[in-house]
Motif scaffolding. Sequence first.
Motif, PDB file in Angstrom:
ATOM      1  N   LEU A  18      -1.676  13.262   6.995  1.00  0.00           N
ATOM      2  CA  LEU A  18      -1.507  14.654   7.274  1.00  0.00           C
ATOM      3  C   LEU A  18      -0.980  14.795   8.762  1.00  0.00           C
ATOM      4  CD1 LEU A  18      -5.320  15.864   6.277  1.00  0.00           C
ATOM      5  CD2 LEU A  18      -3.315  16.174   4.853  1.00  0.00           C
ATOM      6  N   ALA A  19      -0.179  16.056   8.962  1.00  0.00           N
ATOM      7  CA  ALA A  19       0.317  16.549  10.051  1.00  0.00           C
ATOM      8  C   ALA A  19      -0.159  17.940  10.368  1.00  0.00           C
ATOM      9  CB  ALA A  19       1.940  16.849   9.715  1.00  0.00           C
TER      10      ALA A  19
ATOM     11  N   SER B 108       0.913  -0.942  -0.069  1.00  0.00           N
ATOM     12  CA  SER B 108      -0.036   0.078   0.014  1.00  0.00           C
ATOM     13  C   SER B 108       0.828   1.155   0.122  1.00  0.00           C
ATOM     14  CB  SER B 108      -0.778   0.203   1.234  1.00  0.00           C
ATOM     15  OG  SER B 108      -1.698   1.353   1.333  1.00  0.00           O
ATOM     16  N   ALA B 109       0.481   2.163  -0.689  1.00  0.00           N
ATOM     17  CA  ALA B 109       1.018   3.252  -0.652  1.00  0.00           C
ATOM     18  C   ALA B 109       0.796   4.538   0.393  1.00  0.00           C
ATOM     19  CB  ALA B 109       0.727   4.190  -1.945  1.00  0.00           C
ATOM     20  N   VAL B 110      -0.293   3.910   1.261  1.00  0.00           N
ATOM     21  CA  VAL B 110      -0.775   4.716   2.364  1.00  0.00           C
ATOM     22  C   VAL B 110       0.148   4.245   3.801  1.00  0.00           C
ATOM     23  CG1 VAL B 110      -2.616   5.421   4.074  1.00  0.00           C
ATOM     24  CG2 VAL B 110      -2.981   4.473   1.641  1.00  0.00           C
ATOM     25  N   SER B 111       1.140   5.264   3.855  1.00  0.00           N
ATOM     26  CA  SER B 111       2.031   5.132   4.999  1.00  0.00           C
ATOM     27  C   SER B 111       2.866   6.489   5.285  1.00  0.00           C
ATOM     28  CB  SER B 111       3.325   4.217   4.678  1.00  0.00           C
ATOM     29  OG  SER B 111       3.916   4.491   3.345  1.00  0.00           O
ATOM     30  N   MET B 112       3.517   6.542   6.321  1.00  0.00           N
ATOM     31  CA  MET B 112       4.061   7.699   6.745  1.00  0.00           C
ATOM     32  C   MET B 112       5.517   7.585   7.661  1.00  0.00           C
ATOM     33  SD  MET B 112       2.151   9.580  10.086  1.00  0.00           S
ATOM     34  CE  MET B 112       3.917   9.952  10.627  1.00  0.00           C
ATOM     35  N   ALA B 113       6.365   8.683   7.656  1.00  0.00           N
ATOM     36  CA  ALA B 113       7.073   8.524   8.385  1.00  0.00           C
ATOM     37  C   ALA B 113       7.686   9.830   8.989  1.00  0.00           C
ATOM     38  CB  ALA B 113       8.708   7.732   7.739  1.00  0.00           C
TER      39      ALA B 113
ATOM     40  N   ASN C 135       7.908  11.941   5.760  1.00  0.00           N
ATOM     41  CA  ASN C 135       7.565  11.226   4.584  1.00  0.00           C
ATOM     42  C   ASN C 135       5.965  10.971   4.456  1.00  0.00           C
ATOM     43  OD1 ASN C 135       7.081   9.875   1.885  1.00  0.00           O
ATOM     44  ND2 ASN C 135       9.337   9.155   2.177  1.00  0.00           N
ATOM     45  N   LEU C 136       4.992  11.729   4.206  1.00  0.00           N
ATOM     46  CA  LEU C 136       3.673  11.348   4.402  1.00  0.00           C
ATOM     47  C   LEU C 136       2.980  11.303   2.907  1.00  0.00           C
ATOM     48  CD1 LEU C 136       2.794  14.514   6.426  1.00  0.00           C
ATOM     49  CD2 LEU C 136       3.606  12.262   7.374  1.00  0.00           C
TER      50      LEU C 136
ATOM     51  N   VAL D  59       0.867  15.826  15.774  1.00  0.00           N
ATOM     52  CA  VAL D  59      -0.628  15.070  15.730  1.00  0.00           C
ATOM     53  C   VAL D  59      -0.440  14.604  14.120  1.00  0.00           C
ATOM     54  CG1 VAL D  59      -2.822  15.057  15.883  1.00  0.00           C
ATOM     55  CG2 VAL D  59      -1.503  16.287  17.573  1.00  0.00           C
ATOM     56  N   PHE D  60      -0.639  13.415  13.697  1.00  0.00           N
ATOM     57  CA  PHE D  60      -0.820  12.746  12.396  1.00  0.00           C
ATOM     58  C   PHE D  60      -2.096  12.230  12.231  1.00  0.00           C
ATOM     59  CE2 PHE D  60       3.775  13.213  13.788  1.00  0.00           C
ATOM     60  CZ  PHE D  60       4.303  13.797  12.575  1.00  0.00           C
ATOM     61  N   THR D  61      -2.934  12.328  11.009  1.00  0.00           N
ATOM     62  CA  THR D  61      -4.048  11.929  10.870  1.00  0.00           C
ATOM     63  C   THR D  61      -4.229  10.917   9.852  1.00  0.00           C
ATOM     64  OG1 THR D  61      -5.203  14.138  11.378  1.00  0.00           O
ATOM     65  CG2 THR D  61      -6.526  12.606  10.154  1.00  0.00           C
ATOM     66  N   VAL D  62      -4.921   9.705  10.237  1.00  0.00           N
ATOM     67  CA  VAL D  62      -4.984   8.567   9.215  1.00  0.00           C
ATOM     68  C   VAL D  62      -5.896   8.824   8.348  1.00  0.00           C
ATOM     69  CG1 VAL D  62      -5.269   6.014   8.992  1.00  0.00           C
ATOM     70  CG2 VAL D  62      -4.234   6.920  11.052  1.00  0.00           C
TER      71      VAL D  62
END
Length: 324
Positions: free
Chosen positions: A228-229, A192-197, A222-223, A235-238
């Motif tokens: 979103l940040a 999946s391309a849905v990921s973050m660091a 790398n969102l 705070v990061f949103t899924v």
Amino acid sequence: MHTISSCPRHRRHAIAALIACTASLHFAAANAADVSITLPPGGGFSVRSSGGTDERLRVQSDGAVLLPALPASPQQGQLACFDGASGRLGNCSPAAASALAGPTGATGPAGPGGATGATGATGAQGATGATGSSGATGATGPIGLAGATGPAGPQGLQGVMGATGLTGAAGATGTAGATGATGPAGTGGAVSAVSMAAHNTAGSTIAVLLGGTNVPMPQAQNLGGGFLANGSSDVFTVPTTGRYRVKYAMRTTASTLASARVLINGASYPALTEVPSTSTNRYLGETIVTLIAGSTLQAQFYGMLGSVTLDGGAGATLIVEQMD
């Protein structure tokens, strides 16, 4: 004036001889009555020596009795006085003898001082006298030299942590690292391309509160896939619902008893919480959890009042990737 001259010589020098001689002139009445001699007008009664030249006793017509030879007689050791009422002669009373002393003469000049006598023995110490009243306070003396500096006192209690400062501007993106080796082929479908660091690589100091303080991660973000940040990057949103792998790591420059965790939608998640029993400076956590679209994630330090300083480089890291 009549003169008695027929009396014996050994009786002429005393009053008793006069009386006895006079009595012999009136021998017929010697034992019957006193002898009385009447003086002629202006005359007196005189007793003289055998030659008639020396007067021994004289009674004047005015009653005065004279003993002319008395000053030449030897001095005697006793006084003779008479009674003023009866005229009787006799020993002087103590009061009369005292009255014979003349008035005290003027005090003579002081004689030369005698030699100083030997010092007498010290007398017994007298009782302590009553304490006198306090005297007036004297003027303040000059200020003395400064004393030596005393030892340092014990460290005071830690003050209340101040409010978190504004997040600094994001640093420049670092150069891309070398491409890693290709991993083994997966057994499932496409990744999946849905990921973050996101990372904190600035060595920030975090003020820790008992209820928790978010750790900002503004560097090397790398969102992907819609993550979103917020403006503070803490705070990061899924973006979509699914099963996600969530892992975090935080490293501090000194060991403390601070706890660390990742909140999901504002609540602690036990598998992503670390409460150390001894001081530590390494915090790690990883799990797989189902998240719905709009869920929030935030990494925190909590459980003490104080501050921690992150290591430089990978001081804090949060990685979230969708599994399916």
